[in-house]
Design a protein around this motif. Structure first.
Motif, mmCIF file in Angstrom:
data_model
loop_
_atom_site.group_PDB
_atom_site.id
_atom_site.type_symbol
_atom_site.label_atom_id
_atom_site.label_comp_id
_atom_site.label_asym_id
_atom_site.label_seq_id
_atom_site.Cartn_x
_atom_site.Cartn_y
_atom_site.Cartn_z
ATOM 1 N N SER A 74 12.021 66.894 46.776
ATOM 2 C CA SER A 74 11.649 68.223 46.295
ATOM 3 C C SER A 74 12.387 69.307 47.077
ATOM 4 N N ALA A 75 12.455 69.138 48.392
ATOM 5 C CA ALA A 75 13.149 70.113 49.234
ATOM 6 C C ALA A 75 14.638 70.164 48.907
ATOM 7 N N ARG A 78 15.183 72.016 45.633
ATOM 8 C CA ARG A 78 15.056 73.468 45.815
ATOM 9 C C ARG A 78 16.242 74.029 46.602
ATOM 10 N N ALA A 79 16.753 73.270 47.566
ATOM 11 C CA ALA A 79 17.887 73.744 48.369
ATOM 12 C C ALA A 79 19.124 73.975 47.510
ATOM 13 N N PHE A 80 19.273 73.162 46.477
ATOM 14 C CA PHE A 80 20.422 73.319 45.587
ATOM 15 C C PHE A 80 20.091 74.158 44.360
ATOM 16 N N GLY A 81 18.904 74.744 44.348
ATOM 17 C CA GLY A 81 18.492 75.620 43.259
ATOM 18 C C GLY A 81 18.990 77.042 43.488
ATOM 19 N N LYS A 87 22.402 76.689 54.530
ATOM 20 C CA LYS A 87 21.699 76.025 55.641
ATOM 21 C C LYS A 87 20.677 75.022 55.107
ATOM 22 N N ALA A 88 19.900 75.433 54.106
ATOM 23 C CA ALA A 88 18.901 74.538 53.525
ATOM 24 C C ALA A 88 19.569 73.330 52.876
ATOM 25 N N ARG A 89 20.701 73.552 52.209
ATOM 26 C CA ARG A 89 21.417 72.427 51.591
ATOM 27 C C ARG A 89 21.845 71.417 52.642
ATOM 28 N N LEU A 90 22.361 71.915 53.752
ATOM 29 C CA LEU A 90 22.810 71.026 54.820
ATOM 30 C C LEU A 90 21.627 70.268 55.432
ATOM 31 N N LEU A 94 20.839 66.148 54.960
ATOM 32 C CA LEU A 94 20.828 65.239 56.106
ATOM 33 C C LEU A 94 19.465 64.573 56.300
ATOM 34 N N ARG A 95 18.395 65.295 56.027
ATOM 35 C CA ARG A 95 17.053 64.761 56.271
ATOM 36 C C ARG A 95 16.655 63.673 55.280
ATOM 37 N N LEU A 96 17.014 63.825 54.010
ATOM 38 C CA LEU A 96 16.612 62.849 53.005
ATOM 39 C C LEU A 96 17.123 61.440 53.319
ATOM 40 N N PRO A 97 18.411 61.262 53.614
ATOM 41 C CA PRO A 97 18.882 59.893 53.895
ATOM 42 C C PRO A 97 18.248 59.266 55.142
#
Length: 112
Positions: A74-75, A78-81, A87-90, A94-97
Motif C-alpha cells: 500500500s505504501a 501511494r509513493a508512486f501515486g 524520497k517516499a519512492r526510494l 527498499l522496504r518492501l523487498p
C-alpha cells in the motif's frame, strides 16, 4: 522505534484502516495502529528467544511479516501515486523487498 519514532511506520499503515485518513474501514488512528503493532512484534521477539515457544512463535512471526507486506505494498502504491515523493519512492522501494528475507528467516526458525 514504535514508541520513540512512530511516524517512521505511518506510511505502511493503509489509509483505509485509519480513522485519521478517512478510511472506509477505519477503526484506529495511524498512531494507534503503530502502537498496537508493537505488541505482536514484542511477543514475537520474546517467543523466539524461548526454546519451548520458538516453533509457534516463528510461525506466527512469519505470518505477521507476511501480513505487514500488505501495508508495504500500500505504501509503495501511494509513493508512486500523484502525491508521492522521490524520497517516499526510494524508501518504500527498499522496504518492501526486505519483507522476503524476514519472512524466510522467521519460517526457517521453525526448525530450530
Amino acid at each position: 522505534m514504535h514508541l520513540g519514532n512512530p511516524k517512521f511506520f505511518y506510511g505502511v499503515v493503509p489509509p483505509a484502516l485509519c480513522t485519521d485518513a478517512g478510511g472506509r474501514l477505519g477503526v484506529l488512528s495511524r498512531a494507534q495502529w503503530v502502537m498496537l503493532s508493537a505488541v505482536p512484534e514484542a511477543m514475537a521477539a520474546v517467543g523466539l528467544l524461548i526454546p519451548a515457544t520458538r516453533k509457534p512463535a516463528a510461525t506466527a512471526t512469519a505470518l505477521m511479516f507476511g501480513a505487514f507486506t500488505v501495508g508495504h505494498l500500500s505504501a509503495l502504491r501511494r509513493a508512486f501515486g500523484p502525491r508521492g515523493t522521490p524520497k517516499a519512492r526510494l524508501i518504500h522501494s527498499l522496504r518492501l523487498p526486505l519483507q522476503v528475507p524476514l519472512i524466510l528467516w522467521a519460517w526457517r526458525l521453525r526448525g530450530s
